[in-house]
Design a protein around this motif. Structure first.
Motif, mmCIF file in Angstrom:
data_model
loop_
_atom_site.group_PDB
_atom_site.id
_atom_site.type_symbol
_atom_site.label_atom_id
_atom_site.label_comp_id
_atom_site.label_asym_id
_atom_site.label_seq_id
_atom_site.Cartn_x
_atom_site.Cartn_y
_atom_site.Cartn_z
ATOM 1 N N PRO A 93 -44.936 15.790 34.437
ATOM 2 C CA PRO A 93 -43.657 15.569 34.970
ATOM 3 C C PRO A 93 -43.537 16.616 36.463
ATOM 4 C CG PRO A 93 -43.356 16.168 32.876
ATOM 5 C CD PRO A 93 -44.824 16.451 33.063
ATOM 6 N N GLN A 94 -43.032 16.223 37.653
ATOM 7 C CA GLN A 94 -43.059 17.060 38.760
ATOM 8 C C GLN A 94 -41.574 17.129 39.044
ATOM 9 O OE1 GLN A 94 -45.573 18.593 39.940
ATOM 10 N NE2 GLN A 94 -47.077 17.739 38.685
ATOM 11 N N PRO A 95 -40.702 17.960 38.337
ATOM 12 C CA PRO A 95 -39.317 17.991 38.725
ATOM 13 C C PRO A 95 -39.240 18.863 40.140
ATOM 14 C CG PRO A 95 -39.544 19.013 36.607
ATOM 15 C CD PRO A 95 -41.122 18.832 37.181
ATOM 16 N N ASN A 96 -38.143 18.192 40.852
ATOM 17 C CA ASN A 96 -37.934 18.835 42.004
ATOM 18 C C ASN A 96 -36.745 20.031 42.038
ATOM 19 O OD1 ASN A 96 -37.305 19.393 44.935
ATOM 20 N ND2 ASN A 96 -37.216 17.330 45.677
ATOM 21 N N TYR A 97 -37.317 21.229 41.755
ATOM 22 C CA TYR A 97 -36.438 22.044 41.344
ATOM 23 C C TYR A 97 -35.664 22.730 42.623
ATOM 24 C CZ TYR A 97 -38.272 22.391 36.814
ATOM 25 O OH TYR A 97 -38.763 22.429 35.405
ATOM 26 N N ARG A 98 -36.186 22.428 43.607
ATOM 27 C CA ARG A 98 -35.546 22.695 44.904
ATOM 28 C C ARG A 98 -34.279 21.725 45.153
ATOM 29 N NH1 ARG A 98 -34.650 27.145 47.985
ATOM 30 N NH2 ARG A 98 -32.662 26.373 47.807
ATOM 31 N N ASP A 148 -21.749 21.521 34.622
ATOM 32 C CA ASP A 148 -22.310 21.327 33.387
ATOM 33 C C ASP A 148 -23.438 20.289 33.325
ATOM 34 O OD1 ASP A 148 -20.681 23.443 32.604
ATOM 35 O OD2 ASP A 148 -19.151 22.269 31.678
ATOM 36 N N ARG A 149 -23.279 19.117 33.714
ATOM 37 C CA ARG A 149 -24.275 18.091 33.511
ATOM 38 C C ARG A 149 -25.353 18.499 34.277
ATOM 39 N NH1 ARG A 149 -20.625 12.788 35.230
ATOM 40 N NH2 ARG A 149 -22.721 11.852 35.230
ATOM 41 N N LEU A 150 -25.232 18.901 35.620
ATOM 42 C CA LEU A 150 -26.401 19.245 36.378
ATOM 43 C C LEU A 150 -26.949 20.363 35.814
ATOM 44 C CD1 LEU A 150 -27.883 18.981 39.236
ATOM 45 C CD2 LEU A 150 -26.364 20.471 39.803
ATOM 46 N N GLN A 151 -26.584 21.586 35.153
ATOM 47 C CA GLN A 151 -27.215 22.334 34.348
ATOM 48 C C GLN A 151 -28.029 21.978 33.463
ATOM 49 O OE1 GLN A 151 -27.922 25.659 35.384
ATOM 50 N NE2 GLN A 151 -26.632 25.261 37.111
ATOM 51 N N ASN A 152 -27.473 20.913 32.361
ATOM 52 C CA ASN A 152 -28.243 20.264 31.464
ATOM 53 C C ASN A 152 -29.260 19.541 31.897
ATOM 54 O OD1 ASN A 152 -28.155 19.103 28.685
ATOM 55 N ND2 ASN A 152 -27.790 17.151 29.540
ATOM 56 N N GLU A 153 -29.266 18.823 33.052
ATOM 57 C CA GLU A 153 -30.337 18.134 33.671
ATOM 58 C C GLU A 153 -31.689 18.884 34.167
ATOM 59 O OE1 GLU A 153 -31.253 14.853 33.811
ATOM 60 O OE2 GLU A 153 -29.454 14.792 32.390
ATOM 61 N N SER A 162 -35.044 19.134 32.637
ATOM 62 C CA SER A 162 -36.387 19.203 33.263
ATOM 63 C C SER A 162 -37.383 20.148 33.024
ATOM 64 C CB SER A 162 -36.189 19.057 34.828
ATOM 65 O OG SER A 162 -35.285 17.878 35.046
ATOM 66 N N PHE A 163 -36.951 21.310 32.895
ATOM 67 C CA PHE A 163 -37.717 22.496 32.700
ATOM 68 C C PHE A 163 -38.290 22.502 31.161
ATOM 69 C CE2 PHE A 163 -38.195 26.619 30.692
ATOM 70 C CZ PHE A 163 -39.020 27.354 31.564
ATOM 71 N N ASN A 164 -37.670 21.930 30.053
ATOM 72 C CA ASN A 164 -37.993 22.082 29.063
ATOM 73 C C ASN A 164 -39.495 20.672 28.674
ATOM 74 O OD1 ASN A 164 -36.499 23.733 28.055
ATOM 75 N ND2 ASN A 164 -34.701 22.452 27.024
ATOM 76 N N ILE A 165 -38.897 19.767 29.660
ATOM 77 C CA ILE A 165 -40.018 18.542 29.544
ATOM 78 C C ILE A 165 -41.071 19.098 30.255
ATOM 79 C CG2 ILE A 165 -40.638 16.203 30.523
ATOM 80 C CD1 ILE A 165 -37.774 15.374 29.993
ATOM 81 N N ALA A 166 -41.141 19.861 31.354
ATOM 82 C CA ALA A 166 -42.410 20.236 32.004
ATOM 83 C C ALA A 166 -43.122 21.219 30.993
ATOM 84 C CB ALA A 166 -42.002 21.033 33.225
ATOM 85 N N ALA A 167 -42.199 22.293 30.346
ATOM 86 C CA ALA A 167 -42.785 23.173 29.597
ATOM 87 C C ALA A 167 -43.451 22.608 28.434
ATOM 88 C CB ALA A 167 -41.725 24.203 29.005
#
Length: 391
Positions: free
Chosen positions: A206-211, A285-290, A294-299
């Protein structure tokens, strides 16, 4: 015409409305000349002025013209109001012992985010001068964007005449426009959040766009902040409206039914703003959940790779153990064969006996110091050139 002039401040737009008219009458006046155009402001029960506060604030001549004509408080022009993210204020103006009018002022901010992640701040900064006798309303809007200026013109056109006896009628009319703008800001954030929620997870790492996720979260925080301030501002307007109705001077010519309806509309729109606050909080809240997902999937993916690396290292370790075992198994025999192959030992076939040279001590004299020097050199090498730690 006044002999005074100001060429640095842009002209103000003055709109007039008279009962029975279906459109505004339009004038363009230099801010410093508004005092000489007071007759224009007195010709109709409603005047709307669009002006540039940022420029007037820096011009003492124009600023004093507004303060004197509209009885504006000095604090309104201060940097502290200029830098505020919202407020509501009011005061009764008097001439000796009689009441001449009622001034109110309010400020709203709305942040809009488009699909390309570009944003803009929309502001409604208004000062309302309500003249007690005759009943007349002068509404001044500062630094308003053209689309909102057009909306204000439409919203304030053609009010019910009994409403004009209540200085808060403009707030009831504008509350719907403010709720619409705030709702647009909230739903723009919701569209971005929904787009993230519906994205498919690509194959591979996965390559989440954290920015991007961080930027959306930042805008969502600003939208929630402006909603919170707007809700507090509307609560202040409702409280001041009730206080106005309790004043004796205001009950003589006021249509109580109209004022009660104004109060009901303000309450209704305050509830709408409160509902939008909950929607905005849900967006965050929904955004923080996403972001967490994303962090958990990458981890999780990185953990799986680490497990594979660990298994490979374990296999290599097993192989090295095997090699080390065989090395240790043959090392004593190798050592003995090396020693006995030197010239210090000789075997006589005829006598069948081993002979040891009396110089055999030379072997130990060189072997032991050399081994010691090798260990010392290894120790100091690692002290001087330590192995870099991998974080």
């Amino acid at each position: 015409m006044s002999k005074r002039s100001c060429r640095s401040c842009p002209a103000a737009s003055v709109l007039q409305w008279k009962p029975g008219s279906e459109e505004w009458r339009y004038h363009v006046v230099n801010p410093v000349e508004l005092q000489d155009s007071a007759a224009i402001l007195e010709e109709s029960p409603i005047c709307v002025i669009f002006a540039n506060a940022n420029r007037i604030r820096e011009c003492a001549l124009c600023r004093q013209s507004f303060i004197k004509l509209f009885r504006m408080p000095e604090v309104w022009w201060s940097d502290h109001c200029r830098n505020s993210n919202g407020y509501i204020g009011s005061e009764v103006t008097r001439d000796q012992s009689s009441v001449t009018g009622f001034n109110t002022w309010a400020y709203y901010e709305m942040k809009h985010l488009d699909k390309k992640m570009d944003y803009r701040w929309d502001k409604i900064n208004m000062f309302i001068r309500w003249v007690a006798s005759p009943r007349r309303t002068i509404a001044i809007f500062f630094d308003t964007h053209p689309p909102i200026e057009d909306s204000i013109r439409q919203v304030l056109l053609g009010p019910d005449l009994p409403w004009l006896n209540d200085p808060f009628w403009i707030y009831a009319r504008l509350a719907g426009e403010i709720a619409r703008l705030q709702g647009s800001a909230v739903w723009a954030i919701r569209d971005h959040v929904r787009g993230i929620e519906t994205e498919t997870i690509p194959a591979g790492r996965p390559q989440p766009n954290y920015r991007r996720l961080h930027d959306i979260a930042r805008h969502a925080i600003h939208v929630s902040e402006s909603l919170d301030v707007t809700s507090k501002t509307m609560e202040g307007i409702i409280a001041q409206h009730q206080d106005f109705l309790s004043q004796r001077f205001s009950t003589e010519k006021i249509d109580l039914d109209s004022s009660e309806n104004i109060g009901r509309q303000l309450l209704s729109w305050r509830h709408m703003i409160s509902s939008l606050r909950h929607r905005s909080a849900s967006n965050k809240d929904r955004l923080q959940n996403e972001i967490q997902l994303s962090f958990n999937i990458a981890a999780q993916h990185d953990t799986a790779i680490s497990v594979d690396i660990g298994r490979a290292a374990q296999a290599d370790s097993s192989a090295m153990k095997t090699i080390a075992f065989f090395t240790m198994a043959f090392l004593p025999a190798t050592f003995l064969s090396s020693v006995f192959s030197t010239s210090f030992f000789s075997y006589s076939v005829d006598s069948g006996a081993w002979n040891v040279s009396d110089k055999f001590w030379i072997y130990w004299a060189f072997a032991i110091p050399t081994t010691f020097v090798a260990f010392v050199a290894w120790f100091f090498w690692h002290r001087i050139f330590p192995i870099a730690q991998v974080n």
